[in-house]
Design a protein around this motif. Structure first.
Motif, PDB file in Angstrom:
ATOM      1  N   LYS A  32       0.877  -1.170   0.000  1.00 32.85           N
ATOM      2  CA  LYS A  32       0.000   0.000   0.000  1.00 32.85           C
ATOM      3  C   LYS A  32       0.910   1.214   0.000  1.00 32.85           C
ATOM      4  CE  LYS A  32      -3.367   2.514   2.766  1.00 32.85           C
ATOM      5  NZ  LYS A  32      -4.067   2.583   4.043  1.00 32.85           N
ATOM      6  N   LEU A  33       0.687   2.117  -0.937  1.00 31.92           N
ATOM      7  CA  LEU A  33       1.476   3.342  -0.999  1.00 31.92           C
ATOM      8  C   LEU A  33       1.059   4.273   0.137  1.00 31.92           C
ATOM      9  CD1 LEU A  33       3.549   4.991  -2.659  1.00 31.92           C
ATOM     10  CD2 LEU A  33       1.585   6.030  -3.809  1.00 31.92           C
ATOM     11  N   LEU A  34       2.036   4.737   0.908  1.00 28.77           N
ATOM     12  CA  LEU A  34       1.776   5.680   1.998  1.00 28.77           C
ATOM     13  C   LEU A  34       2.161   7.100   1.609  1.00 28.77           C
ATOM     14  CD1 LEU A  34       3.116   3.526   4.974  1.00 28.77           C
ATOM     15  CD2 LEU A  34       0.747   3.745   4.177  1.00 28.77           C
ATOM     16  N   ALA A  35       3.249   7.244   0.826  1.00 24.33           N
ATOM     17  CA  ALA A  35       3.702   8.568   0.385  1.00 24.33           C
ATOM     18  C   ALA A  35       4.610   8.401  -0.826  1.00 24.33           C
ATOM     19  CB  ALA A  35       4.460   9.281   1.506  1.00 24.33           C
ATOM     20  N   ALA A  36       4.560   9.387  -1.713  1.00 19.59           N
ATOM     21  CA  ALA A  36       5.457   9.418  -2.868  1.00 19.59           C
ATOM     22  C   ALA A  36       5.590  10.871  -3.284  1.00 19.59           C
ATOM     23  CB  ALA A  36       4.917   8.572  -4.012  1.00 19.59           C
ATOM     24  N   ASP A  37       6.833  11.370  -3.264  1.00 21.79           N
ATOM     25  CA  ASP A  37       7.027  12.786  -3.571  1.00 21.79           C
ATOM     26  C   ASP A  37       8.491  13.045  -3.902  1.00 21.79           C
ATOM     27  OD1 ASP A  37       6.291  15.425  -3.926  1.00 21.79           O
ATOM     28  OD2 ASP A  37       5.693  15.747  -1.836  1.00 21.79           O
ATOM     29  N   ILE A  38       8.747  14.210  -4.439  1.00 20.48           N
ATOM     30  CA  ILE A  38      10.117  14.694  -4.599  1.00 20.48           C
ATOM     31  C   ILE A  38      10.345  15.665  -3.451  1.00 20.48           C
ATOM     32  CG2 ILE A  38      11.700  16.025  -6.038  1.00 20.48           C
ATOM     33  CD1 ILE A  38      10.169  14.894  -8.483  1.00 20.48           C
ATOM     34  N   ASP A  44      21.919  13.171   5.598  1.00 21.56           N
ATOM     35  CA  ASP A  44      21.884  11.734   5.894  1.00 21.56           C
ATOM     36  C   ASP A  44      21.387  10.918   4.702  1.00 21.56           C
ATOM     37  OD1 ASP A  44      22.850  12.125   8.445  1.00 21.56           O
ATOM     38  OD2 ASP A  44      20.861  12.098   9.383  1.00 21.56           O
ATOM     39  N   ILE A  45      20.626  11.535   3.836  1.00 15.66           N
ATOM     40  CA  ILE A  45      20.116  10.863   2.639  1.00 15.66           C
ATOM     41  C   ILE A  45      20.994  11.165   1.429  1.00 15.66           C
ATOM     42  CG2 ILE A  45      18.170  10.738   1.010  1.00 15.66           C
ATOM     43  CD1 ILE A  45      17.701   9.398   3.810  1.00 15.66           C
ATOM     44  N   THR A  46      21.330  12.419   1.233  1.00 20.06           N
ATOM     45  CA  THR A  46      22.060  12.803   0.022  1.00 20.06           C
ATOM     46  C   THR A  46      23.510  12.333   0.016  1.00 20.06           C
ATOM     47  OG1 THR A  46      22.570  14.985   0.958  1.00 20.06           O
ATOM     48  CG2 THR A  46      20.581  14.801  -0.434  1.00 20.06           C
ATOM     49  N   ARG A  47      24.160  12.332   1.182  1.00 19.14           N
ATOM     50  CA  ARG A  47      25.571  11.913   1.247  1.00 19.14           C
ATOM     51  C   ARG A  47      25.777  10.512   0.686  1.00 19.14           C
ATOM     52  NH1 ARG A  47      26.414  11.724   6.413  1.00 19.14           N
ATOM     53  NH2 ARG A  47      26.398  13.973   6.622  1.00 19.14           N
ATOM     54  N   PRO A  48      25.032   9.494   1.167  1.00 16.86           N
ATOM     55  CA  PRO A  48      25.252   8.158   0.603  1.00 16.86           C
ATOM     56  C   PRO A  48      24.849   8.044  -0.873  1.00 16.86           C
ATOM     57  CG  PRO A  48      23.577   8.100   2.336  1.00 16.86           C
ATOM     58  CD  PRO A  48      24.116   9.476   2.294  1.00 16.86           C
ATOM     59  N   GLY A  54      20.594  18.898   0.436  1.00 19.12           N
ATOM     60  CA  GLY A  54      19.515  19.735  -0.070  1.00 19.12           C
ATOM     61  C   GLY A  54      19.091  19.404  -1.493  1.00 19.12           C
ATOM     62  N   SER A  55      19.754  18.428  -2.117  1.00 15.21           N
ATOM     63  CA  SER A  55      19.363  18.027  -3.473  1.00 15.21           C
ATOM     64  C   SER A  55      17.974  17.402  -3.460  1.00 15.21           C
ATOM     65  CB  SER A  55      20.350  16.995  -4.038  1.00 15.21           C
ATOM     66  OG  SER A  55      21.617  17.558  -4.216  1.00 15.21           O
ATOM     67  N   ASN A  56      17.280  17.521  -4.580  1.00 18.23           N
ATOM     68  CA  ASN A  56      15.984  16.863  -4.715  1.00 18.23           C
ATOM     69  C   ASN A  56      16.181  15.363  -4.866  1.00 18.23           C
ATOM     70  OD1 ASN A  56      14.529  19.212  -4.532  1.00 18.23           O
ATOM     71  ND2 ASN A  56      14.315  19.475  -6.730  1.00 18.23           N
ATOM     72  N   VAL A  57      15.398  14.612  -4.109  1.00 16.75           N
ATOM     73  CA  VAL A  57      15.403  13.149  -4.196  1.00 16.75           C
ATOM     74  C   VAL A  57      13.961  12.658  -4.242  1.00 16.75           C
ATOM     75  CG1 VAL A  57      17.623  12.830  -3.018  1.00 16.75           C
ATOM     76  CG2 VAL A  57      15.517  12.884  -1.672  1.00 16.75           C
ATOM     77  N   VAL A  58      13.768  11.488  -4.822  1.00 11.29           N
ATOM     78  CA  VAL A  58      12.464  10.847  -4.798  1.00 11.29           C
ATOM     79  C   VAL A  58      12.344  10.124  -3.458  1.00 11.29           C
ATOM     80  CG1 VAL A  58      10.968   9.117  -5.867  1.00 11.29           C
ATOM     81  CG2 VAL A  58      12.462  10.533  -7.304  1.00 11.29           C
ATOM     82  N   PHE A  59      11.194  10.285  -2.818  1.00 13.97           N
ATOM     83  CA  PHE A  59      10.893   9.596  -1.570  1.00 13.97           C
ATOM     84  C   PHE A  59       9.627   8.771  -1.782  1.00 13.97           C
ATOM     85  CE2 PHE A  59       8.319   9.658   2.410  1.00 13.97           C
ATOM     86  CZ  PHE A  59       9.115   8.807   3.157  1.00 13.97           C
ATOM     87  N   ILE A  60       9.722   7.476  -1.503  1.00 15.60           N
ATOM     88  CA  ILE A  60       8.564   6.584  -1.586  1.00 15.60           C
ATOM     89  C   ILE A  60       8.470   5.817  -0.269  1.00 15.60           C
ATOM     90  CG2 ILE A  60       7.547   4.572  -2.732  1.00 15.60           C
ATOM     91  CD1 ILE A  60       8.819   5.491  -5.316  1.00 15.60           C
ATOM     92  N   PRO A  70       0.275  -7.010   7.273  1.00 16.59           N
ATOM     93  CA  PRO A  70       1.324  -5.994   7.186  1.00 16.59           C
ATOM     94  C   PRO A  70       2.586  -6.443   7.920  1.00 16.59           C
ATOM     95  CG  PRO A  70      -0.356  -5.324   8.763  1.00 16.59           C
ATOM     96  CD  PRO A  70      -0.846  -6.590   8.125  1.00 16.59           C
ATOM     97  N   VAL A  71       3.737  -6.328   7.231  1.00 21.42           N
ATOM     98  CA  VAL A  71       4.983  -6.811   7.831  1.00 21.42           C
ATOM     99  C   VAL A  71       6.110  -5.784   7.863  1.00 21.42           C
ATOM    100  CG1 VAL A  71       4.530  -9.248   7.340  1.00 21.42           C
ATOM    101  CG2 VAL A  71       5.756  -7.864   5.662  1.00 21.42           C
ATOM    102  N   VAL A  72       6.054  -4.757   7.029  1.00 28.54           N
ATOM    103  CA  VAL A  72       7.151  -3.789   7.030  1.00 28.54           C
ATOM    104  C   VAL A  72       6.685  -2.439   6.491  1.00 28.54           C
ATOM    105  CG1 VAL A  72       8.050  -4.527   4.769  1.00 28.54           C
ATOM    106  CG2 VAL A  72       9.577  -3.366   6.350  1.00 28.54           C
ATOM    107  N   VAL A  73       7.165  -1.385   7.153  1.00 24.49           N
ATOM    108  CA  VAL A  73       7.044  -0.029   6.631  1.00 24.49           C
ATOM    109  C   VAL A  73       8.387   0.261   5.978  1.00 24.49           C
ATOM    110  CG1 VAL A  73       6.706   2.408   7.169  1.00 24.49           C
ATOM    111  CG2 VAL A  73       5.431   0.649   8.452  1.00 24.49           C
ATOM    112  N   GLN A  74       8.351   0.514   4.662  1.00 24.42           N
ATOM    113  CA  GLN A  74       9.588   0.696   3.898  1.00 24.42           C
ATOM    114  C   GLN A  74       9.637   2.099   3.315  1.00 24.42           C
ATOM    115  OE1 GLN A  74      10.352  -2.358   1.010  1.00 24.42           O
ATOM    116  NE2 GLN A  74      12.099  -1.269   0.149  1.00 24.42           N
ATOM    117  N   ARG A  75      10.780   2.752   3.532  1.00 24.98           N
ATOM    118  CA  ARG A  75      11.013   4.089   2.992  1.00 24.98           C
ATOM    119  C   ARG A  75      12.242   4.027   2.089  1.00 24.98           C
ATOM    120  NH1 ARG A  75      10.101   4.142   8.493  1.00 24.98           N
ATOM    121  NH2 ARG A  75       8.116   5.073   9.070  1.00 24.98           N
ATOM    122  N   ASP A  76      12.113   4.584   0.875  1.00 22.54           N
ATOM    123  CA  ASP A  76      13.215   4.600  -0.083  1.00 22.54           C
ATOM    124  C   ASP A  76      13.438   6.012  -0.589  1.00 22.54           C
ATOM    125  OD1 ASP A  76      14.052   1.703  -0.850  1.00 22.54           O
ATOM    126  OD2 ASP A  76      11.867   1.633  -0.755  1.00 22.54           O
TER     127      ASP A  76
END
Length: 176
Positions: A32-38, A44-48, A54-60, A70-76
């Motif tokens: 089930k999609l909970l969020a999807a945005d730029i 902590d996200i952009t460095r790796p 501050g760069s734009n990244v896709v977040f899902i 339900p078994v996992v909340v996954q953020r990418d």
């Protein structure tokens, strides 16, 4: 006398998707999609990902299911330039595999990576999604995946139901 079936465990893998792992264990994956945005990514996200802070990244963010539980909340998070138009996909229908979309639409194939396994108390929203009573512990898995050229593909942060999706790690000694 009680006879119980052994509880399946799931190998920690970076290069195989949740969907592939579920199907390999004869389980029915779902999401089930909970969020999807730029979004503007913090360091902590952009460095790796090899991007400036501050760069734009896709977040899902997705709630993943096995056999309708339900078994996992996954953020990418991943670089916008890596997957142009990925948010135009209907993520609310069926069981979408992010890694299948990476491969089929963009020719991006995660080949290796690094994982950090831990545990912590679930947030209120995680507990609600995973049907846990607070206070509750969740298993956490933070990963970064790379392609075969060691280019960053995505950063993931997952909170697992500790009983419904026990994680396992298989290790072996390297031969000298």
């Amino acid at each position: 006398i009680y006879v119980t079936q052994p509880q399946p465990t799931y190998e920690i893998e970076i290069v195989r998707s949740f969907t592939e792992t579920a199907e390999a264990n004869n389980r029915k994956p779902g999401m089930k999609l909970l969020a999807a945005d730029i979004i503007r990514g913090d360091a902590d996200i952009t460095r790796p990902l090899g991007l400036p802070s501050g760069s734009n990244v896709v977040f899902i963010e997705r709630l993943r299911f096995l056999d309708d539980l339900p078994v996992v909340v996954q953020r990418d998070w991943f670089d916008v330039a890596l997957t142009p138009g990925i948010l135009d996909i209907d993520w609310s229908s069926g069981n979408r595999s992010l890694y299948a979309e990476f491969k089929e639409r963009y020719g991006v194939i995660p080949a290796r990576g690094q994982s950090t396994l831990s545990a912590r108390l679930a947030t209120e929203s995680e507990a609600g999604f995973l049907q846990l009573d607070l206070p509750a512990a969740v298993l956490t898995l933070d990963q970064i995946a790379y392609d075969s050229e060691y280019r960053p593909v995505n950063v993931s942060s997952m909170a697992y139901h500790p009983v419904r999706y026990p994680l396992s790690l298989t290790q072996s000694r390297r031969r000298s």
